[in-house]
Design a protein around this motif. Structure first.
Motif, PDB file in Angstrom:
ATOM      1  N   ASP A  97     -44.527  37.900 -20.072  1.00  0.00           N
ATOM      2  CA  ASP A  97     -43.362  37.517 -19.281  1.00  0.00           C
ATOM      3  C   ASP A  97     -42.825  38.770 -18.590  1.00  0.00           C
ATOM      4  OD1 ASP A  97     -41.176  36.304 -18.194  1.00  0.00           O
ATOM      5  OD2 ASP A  97     -40.116  35.987 -20.093  1.00  0.00           O
ATOM      6  N   ARG A  98     -42.949  38.834 -17.267  1.00  0.00           N
ATOM      7  CA  ARG A  98     -42.591  40.047 -16.538  1.00  0.00           C
ATOM      8  C   ARG A  98     -41.154  40.479 -16.823  1.00  0.00           C
ATOM      9  NH1 ARG A  98     -42.484  38.290 -11.669  1.00  0.00           N
ATOM     10  NH2 ARG A  98     -44.712  38.320 -11.315  1.00  0.00           N
ATOM     11  N   GLY A  99     -40.981  41.745 -17.142  1.00  0.00           N
ATOM     12  CA  GLY A  99     -39.661  42.295 -17.388  1.00  0.00           C
ATOM     13  C   GLY A  99     -39.192  42.166 -18.826  1.00  0.00           C
ATOM     14  N   ALA A 100     -39.917  41.414 -19.660  1.00  0.00           N
ATOM     15  CA  ALA A 100     -39.518  41.256 -21.062  1.00  0.00           C
ATOM     16  C   ALA A 100     -39.790  42.544 -21.828  1.00  0.00           C
ATOM     17  CB  ALA A 100     -40.281  40.097 -21.696  1.00  0.00           C
ATOM     18  N   THR A 101     -38.914  42.856 -22.775  1.00  0.00           N
ATOM     19  CA  THR A 101     -39.054  44.084 -23.557  1.00  0.00           C
ATOM     20  C   THR A 101     -39.373  43.762 -25.015  1.00  0.00           C
ATOM     21  OG1 THR A 101     -36.680  44.143 -24.023  1.00  0.00           O
ATOM     22  CG2 THR A 101     -37.446  45.334 -22.067  1.00  0.00           C
ATOM     23  N   LEU A 102     -39.826  44.780 -25.722  1.00  0.00           N
ATOM     24  CA  LEU A 102     -40.261  44.603 -27.105  1.00  0.00           C
ATOM     25  C   LEU A 102     -39.130  44.229 -28.053  1.00  0.00           C
ATOM     26  CD1 LEU A 102     -42.780  47.552 -27.518  1.00  0.00           C
ATOM     27  CD2 LEU A 102     -43.317  45.123 -27.695  1.00  0.00           C
ATOM     28  N   GLY A 103     -37.884  44.467 -27.626  1.00  0.00           N
ATOM     29  CA  GLY A 103     -36.763  44.124 -28.488  1.00  0.00           C
ATOM     30  C   GLY A 103     -36.775  42.670 -28.927  1.00  0.00           C
ATOM     31  N   ARG A 104     -37.347  41.795 -28.088  1.00  0.00           N
ATOM     32  CA  ARG A 104     -37.420  40.366 -28.429  1.00  0.00           C
ATOM     33  C   ARG A 104     -38.299  40.113 -29.650  1.00  0.00           C
ATOM     34  NH1 ARG A 104     -38.850  37.353 -22.867  1.00  0.00           N
ATOM     35  NH2 ARG A 104     -39.772  35.926 -24.386  1.00  0.00           N
ATOM     36  N   TYR A 105     -39.268  41.019 -29.889  1.00  0.00           N
ATOM     37  CA  TYR A 105     -40.203  40.807 -30.998  1.00  0.00           C
ATOM     38  C   TYR A 105     -39.482  40.863 -32.350  1.00  0.00           C
ATOM     39  CZ  TYR A 105     -43.841  41.817 -34.418  1.00  0.00           C
ATOM     40  OH  TYR A 105     -44.644  41.785 -35.528  1.00  0.00           O
ATOM     41  N   VAL A 106     -38.439  41.668 -32.440  1.00  0.00           N
ATOM     42  CA  VAL A 106     -37.722  41.836 -33.711  1.00  0.00           C
ATOM     43  C   VAL A 106     -37.138  40.510 -34.193  1.00  0.00           C
ATOM     44  CG1 VAL A 106     -35.888  43.133 -34.875  1.00  0.00           C
ATOM     45  CG2 VAL A 106     -37.199  44.211 -33.057  1.00  0.00           C
ATOM     46  N   ILE A 107     -36.800  39.628 -33.253  1.00  0.00           N
ATOM     47  CA  ILE A 107     -36.234  38.320 -33.610  1.00  0.00           C
ATOM     48  C   ILE A 107     -37.262  37.481 -34.368  1.00  0.00           C
ATOM     49  CG2 ILE A 107     -35.230  36.193 -32.670  1.00  0.00           C
ATOM     50  CD1 ILE A 107     -34.360  37.851 -30.229  1.00  0.00           C
ATOM     51  N   SER A 108     -38.539  37.640 -34.022  1.00  0.00           N
ATOM     52  CA  SER A 108     -39.589  36.805 -34.616  1.00  0.00           C
ATOM     53  C   SER A 108     -40.259  37.443 -35.832  1.00  0.00           C
ATOM     54  CB  SER A 108     -40.657  36.484 -33.561  1.00  0.00           C
ATOM     55  OG  SER A 108     -41.260  37.672 -33.102  1.00  0.00           O
ATOM     56  N   SER A 109     -39.838  38.641 -36.217  1.00  0.00           N
ATOM     57  CA  SER A 109     -40.451  39.325 -37.357  1.00  0.00           C
ATOM     58  C   SER A 109     -39.382  39.788 -38.341  1.00  0.00           C
ATOM     59  CB  SER A 109     -41.269  40.526 -36.874  1.00  0.00           C
ATOM     60  OG  SER A 109     -41.751  41.284 -37.965  1.00  0.00           O
TER      61      SER A 109
END
Length: 281
Positions: free
Chosen positions: A240-252
């Motif tokens: 997803d263009r512009g998405a950052t890795l910070g979103r991954y923390v929500i799923s882990s």
């Protein structure tokens, strides 16, 4: 060897360097201008082939350096392709989807004069993924009647994972020389683009343990390692263009974000740098 000095002289000068203006309209109706580039460095082995890069850091010097590097990269693949690199100083990460589409169409309108089947085949690079390639190819198809070569569609090569896999294979051979293997090695990965994710996938194949990914927002660290399932989650986020890795923390529940504050403080056996230019000094 001085006898081969003439070869180096020829390699220092590209066959063709193209720079052009790219005018496009933003969402509020203002006409914007960017510089477009394509360097066709060497066709000694066959038709030109090489990536397109989009980003505010792209300039003529970078394109020339990447084109020079690509001569040797393509020469080592065993395929009969020459070297070319292109792109623009357009930053797709802070633009809307419509703006990216309009830019790609304007860029290809000029680039189409210099590329084509059996002439020069652009591939994916930094800031250029499947969507951008679709916009570019769609515009090329509108302009040109011929868009296939041997029944293979033009601009259809998905070679963005190849550099990452090659790096891991190179590391494997280096370790083999000192009687070691990648099995069980804890690996630090700087970056989170297509190449970085390809490195992680290849490391998992050889039994290594990827630990980190990073981008402009920071880095994520999985103390027990990033397995295939976690890698798929990260790939879905980064697609997803512009998405950052910070979103991954929500799923882990096990991931650490910016802990420790410096990614190079994470204990590891090997480090694979796929981050932005000058991210390591």
């Amino acid at each position: 060897n001085p006898r081969y000095a003439f070869v180096a002289k020829q390699l220092m000068e590209p066959e063709r360097f193209i720079q052009f203006r790219v005018a496009w309209m933003d969402d509020v109706g203002v006409v914007r201008l960017n510089r477009g580039f394509r360097i066709q460095y060497s066709s000694s082995l066959g038709p030109y082939q090489g990536p397109l890069h989009l980003g505010s850091h792209v300039n003529g010097g970078l394109i020339k350096a990447l084109g020079f590097d690509n001569v040797f990269s393509n020469g080592l693949t065993g395929y009969d392709v020459g070297s070319s690199v292109g792109g623009s100083d357009f930053n797709p990460f802070d633009k809307s989807e419509a703006e990216v589409q309009r830019f790609c169409q304007s860029y290809m309108t000029e680039l189409a004069k210099y590329v084509g089947p059996d002439i020069d085949d652009p591939t994916m690079g930094m800031g250029v993924a499947e969507k951008e390639m679709g916009y570019l190819f769609g515009q090329y198809k509108r302009i040109n009647a011929k868009f296939t070569s041997g029944n293979v569609p033009f601009m259809n090569k998905k070679s963005s994972e190849v550099p990452g896999k090659a790096v891991v294979l190179f590391a494997k051979e280096m370790l083999k020389d000192i009687n070691q293997s990648l099995m069980g090695k804890r690996c630090l990965i700087v970056g989170s683009g297509k190449t970085a994710r390809a490195i992680a996938a290849k490391l998992l194949e050889y039994g290594a343990i990827p630990l980190t990914f990073s981008d402009e927002s920071g880095h994520v660290y999985e103390p027990s390692g990033i397995d295939a399932s976690k890698l798929r989650t990260i790939s879905n986020i980064k697609t997803d263009r512009g998405a950052t890795l910070g979103r991954y923390v929500i799923s882990s529940t096990t991931a650490k974000f910016n802990e420790p504050s410096n990614i190079f403080d994470v204990p590891c056996d090997l480090c694979f740098s796929c981050g932005p230019i000058k991210s390591i000094n």
